[in-house]
Write a protein that holds these residues in place. Sequence first.
Motif, PDB file in Angstrom:
ATOM      1  N   THR A   1       2.400   4.463  -4.765  1.00  0.00           N
ATOM      2  CA  THR A   1       1.392   3.612  -4.128  1.00  0.00           C
ATOM      3  C   THR A   1       0.589   2.856  -5.177  1.00  0.00           C
ATOM      4  N   LYS A   2       0.516   1.534  -5.007  1.00  0.00           N
ATOM      5  CA  LYS A   2      -0.258   0.680  -5.908  1.00  0.00           C
ATOM      6  C   LYS A   2      -1.405  -0.030  -5.192  1.00  0.00           C
ATOM      7  N   LEU A   3      -1.301  -0.113  -3.862  1.00  0.00           N
ATOM      8  CA  LEU A   3      -2.378  -0.725  -3.083  1.00  0.00           C
ATOM      9  C   LEU A   3      -2.364  -0.144  -1.685  1.00  0.00           C
ATOM     10  N   VAL A   4      -3.500  -0.268  -1.012  1.00  0.00           N
ATOM     11  CA  VAL A   4      -3.628   0.224   0.365  1.00  0.00           C
ATOM     12  C   VAL A   4      -4.330  -0.824   1.221  1.00  0.00           C
ATOM     13  N   TRP A   5      -3.910  -0.902   2.463  1.00  0.00           N
ATOM     14  CA  TRP A   5      -4.585  -1.739   3.455  1.00  0.00           C
ATOM     15  C   TRP A   5      -5.377  -0.769   4.326  1.00  0.00           C
ATOM     16  N   VAL A   6      -6.698  -0.848   4.259  1.00  0.00           N
ATOM     17  CA  VAL A   6      -7.554   0.101   4.952  1.00  0.00           C
ATOM     18  C   VAL A   6      -8.265  -0.599   6.104  1.00  0.00           C
TER      19      VAL A   6
ATOM     20  N   TYR B   1      -9.823  -4.183   4.688  1.00  0.00           N
ATOM     21  CA  TYR B   1      -9.752  -4.710   3.334  1.00  0.00           C
ATOM     22  C   TYR B   1      -8.494  -4.169   2.665  1.00  0.00           C
ATOM     23  N   ILE B   2      -8.030  -4.893   1.654  1.00  0.00           N
ATOM     24  CA  ILE B   2      -6.971  -4.422   0.772  1.00  0.00           C
ATOM     25  C   ILE B   2      -7.620  -3.923  -0.513  1.00  0.00           C
ATOM     26  N   TYR B   3      -7.115  -2.808  -1.033  1.00  0.00           N
ATOM     27  CA  TYR B   3      -7.616  -2.243  -2.292  1.00  0.00           C
ATOM     28  C   TYR B   3      -6.440  -2.016  -3.236  1.00  0.00           C
ATOM     29  N   THR B   4      -6.594  -2.414  -4.502  1.00  0.00           N
ATOM     30  CA  THR B   4      -5.566  -2.202  -5.506  1.00  0.00           C
ATOM     31  C   THR B   4      -5.979  -1.059  -6.425  1.00  0.00           C
ATOM     32  N   LEU B   5      -5.005  -0.241  -6.818  1.00  0.00           N
ATOM     33  CA  LEU B   5      -5.271   0.938  -7.639  1.00  0.00           C
ATOM     34  C   LEU B   5      -5.327   0.572  -9.112  1.00  0.00           C
ATOM     35  N   ASN B   6      -6.406   0.999  -9.782  1.00  0.00           N
ATOM     36  CA  ASN B   6      -6.509   0.856 -11.237  1.00  0.00           C
ATOM     37  C   ASN B   6      -6.002   2.152 -11.855  1.00  0.00           C
ATOM     38  N   THR B   7      -4.744   2.161 -12.267  1.00  0.00           N
ATOM     39  CA  THR B   7      -4.140   3.392 -12.775  1.00  0.00           C
ATOM     40  C   THR B   7      -4.730   3.798 -14.117  1.00  0.00           C
ATOM     41  N   GLU B   8      -5.145   2.814 -14.917  1.00  0.00           N
ATOM     42  CA  GLU B   8      -5.685   3.119 -16.242  1.00  0.00           C
ATOM     43  C   GLU B   8      -6.962   3.917 -16.171  1.00  0.00           C
ATOM     44  N   LEU B   9      -7.816   3.616 -15.181  1.00  0.00           N
ATOM     45  CA  LEU B   9      -9.106   4.274 -15.088  1.00  0.00           C
ATOM     46  C   LEU B   9      -9.138   5.360 -14.028  1.00  0.00           C
ATOM     47  N   SER B  10      -8.004   5.637 -13.419  1.00  0.00           N
ATOM     48  CA  SER B  10      -7.896   6.780 -12.518  1.00  0.00           C
ATOM     49  C   SER B  10      -7.432   7.980 -13.333  1.00  0.00           C
ATOM     50  N   ASN B  11      -7.433   9.135 -12.700  1.00  0.00           N
ATOM     51  CA  ASN B  11      -6.988  10.338 -13.410  1.00  0.00           C
ATOM     52  C   ASN B  11      -6.208  11.239 -12.452  1.00  0.00           C
TER      53      ASN B  11
ATOM     54  N   PRO C   1      -0.324   2.679   2.872  1.00  0.00           N
ATOM     55  CA  PRO C   1       0.031   2.512   1.461  1.00  0.00           C
ATOM     56  C   PRO C   1       1.185   1.529   1.250  1.00  0.00           C
ATOM     57  N   TYR C   2       1.155   0.846   0.093  1.00  0.00           N
ATOM     58  CA  TYR C   2       2.216  -0.073  -0.318  1.00  0.00           C
ATOM     59  C   TYR C   2       2.496   0.130  -1.800  1.00  0.00           C
ATOM     60  N   SER C   3       3.742  -0.091  -2.199  1.00  0.00           N
ATOM     61  CA  SER C   3       4.107   0.011  -3.614  1.00  0.00           C
ATOM     62  C   SER C   3       3.760  -1.256  -4.379  1.00  0.00           C
ATOM     63  N   GLY C   4       3.463  -2.341  -3.662  1.00  0.00           N
ATOM     64  CA  GLY C   4       3.100  -3.614  -4.273  1.00  0.00           C
ATOM     65  C   GLY C   4       2.909  -4.653  -3.191  1.00  0.00           C
ATOM     66  N   PHE C   5       2.396  -5.831  -3.569  1.00  0.00           N
ATOM     67  CA  PHE C   5       2.136  -6.876  -2.578  1.00  0.00           C
ATOM     68  C   PHE C   5       3.416  -7.362  -1.915  1.00  0.00           C
ATOM     69  N   ALA C   6       4.538  -7.363  -2.651  1.00  0.00           N
ATOM     70  CA  ALA C   6       5.792  -7.842  -2.070  1.00  0.00           C
ATOM     71  C   ALA C   6       6.202  -7.022  -0.852  1.00  0.00           C
ATOM     72  N   GLN C   7       5.849  -5.740  -0.846  1.00  0.00           N
ATOM     73  CA  GLN C   7       6.204  -4.893   0.299  1.00  0.00           C
ATOM     74  C   GLN C   7       5.492  -5.341   1.563  1.00  0.00           C
ATOM     75  N   MET C   8       4.362  -6.017   1.406  1.00  0.00           N
ATOM     76  CA  MET C   8       3.616  -6.492   2.565  1.00  0.00           C
ATOM     77  C   MET C   8       4.307  -7.672   3.240  1.00  0.00           C
TER      78      MET C   8
ATOM     79  N   ARG D   1      -9.941  -1.269  -6.562  1.00  0.00           N
ATOM     80  CA  ARG D   1     -10.748  -2.497  -6.501  1.00  0.00           C
ATOM     81  C   ARG D   1     -10.481  -3.210  -5.179  1.00  0.00           C
ATOM     82  N   ARG D   2     -11.565  -3.571  -4.488  1.00  0.00           N
ATOM     83  CA  ARG D   2     -11.431  -4.295  -3.221  1.00  0.00           C
ATOM     84  C   ARG D   2     -11.004  -5.729  -3.496  1.00  0.00           C
ATOM     85  N   VAL D   3     -10.011  -6.210  -2.762  1.00  0.00           N
ATOM     86  CA  VAL D   3      -9.460  -7.544  -2.994  1.00  0.00           C
ATOM     87  C   VAL D   3     -10.308  -8.625  -2.341  1.00  0.00           C
ATOM     88  N   GLN D   4     -10.655  -8.444  -1.053  1.00  0.00           N
ATOM     89  CA  GLN D   4     -11.385  -9.487  -0.337  1.00  0.00           C
ATOM     90  C   GLN D   4     -12.876  -9.160  -0.287  1.00  0.00           C
TER      91      GLN D   4
END
Length: 245
Positions: free
Chosen positions: A135-140, A235-245, A191-198, A70-73
Motif C-alpha cells: 500500500t502506497k496510498l489510501v482513499w479515505v 480525501y486521498i492520502y499518500t504514505l511517506n515511507t521514509e518518515l514512517s516506521n 488501499p492502493y499500490s499506486g495512483f495507476a491502480q485507481m 500526506r493529504r493530497v486534496q
Amino acid sequence: MKTIKMMITTVIIAVFSISMLSAQNNESILLSVSEITVKQGHHAQFMEGVKKWKECYLENDGKEGWSLWRRVQGEGTVYVMTGVMANWAEMDKEDPASKDCYTTVLNFIMPHVEKVNYNIARSMPDFSRTMPEDTKLVWVTFFRVNDGTVFREIIGAVSNAIKAKEGTQRGIWYNYMGGATDAADYMVSTPYSGFAQMDITRDSPWKIYENAVGKKKADEMGEKWDAAVDDAWSYIYTLNTELSN
C-alpha cells in the motif's frame, strides 16, 4: 496565548508518542489518528523536524511503529500520523524513547505546526479486508450518521456482496470512539499500490450489491442509507515511507 501554546505543545508530544503502538492483527484494534496541519511556508522545516525526531527515537532504541500520510486534496498542508493499539490498556504504557526525544518535538516540530486534531477509532474486521503490504496510498471516506445500527447493517450487507464476488472486501472500516460534535462517526480506507491502480474500472459497491440482491431490494436499502447518513466526504492520502516506521 501562552496557555494555548502550551496546550498545542502537549497535544503534539502526545501525537509523537501514543501514535506509535503495537502492530496490527486480525482482531479488532484501536487506531490513533493524528491530523497535523503545518504552518504555511513551514513544510520543509516540519519535515526536517520529523526526520530528526525519528532519528532520535531509533537511536534511543524505540520499538514502536507508525505511519505518516500526506493529504493530497484540501486546504493547506496536512499530515496524518496513524498507529495502532491492541486495547485501551496500551495507553497506560510508557515509551522511554519518546520521553528521551521530548525536546526534539519542542524545538524542531512544534514551531512549524498550526494545529493538531487527535482521534481514536476502532476497526471493524467483520466488514474489512487486511491492509496489503504494498500500500502506497489510501482513499479515505468519512461518514457522519444519525443511526449507527442501520448504517452497520448496510455496510455489512454491501461488504458481504463485494466479498462474495471479488473474494475479499475492498475497504477497511473504522468506528470513531467519541470526538467533536462535527467529527466523523465512521470511516473506510481503501488501499492502493499506486495512483495507476485507481485508473482500473470496477463496478461500484452499490452496483455489486444491486446485482446480488436485485434492484428492488437495493433501492430499499438505498432509502435506508439516505435516512441514516447525514454527511460524507473523502480525501486521498499518500504514505511517506521514509518518515514512517
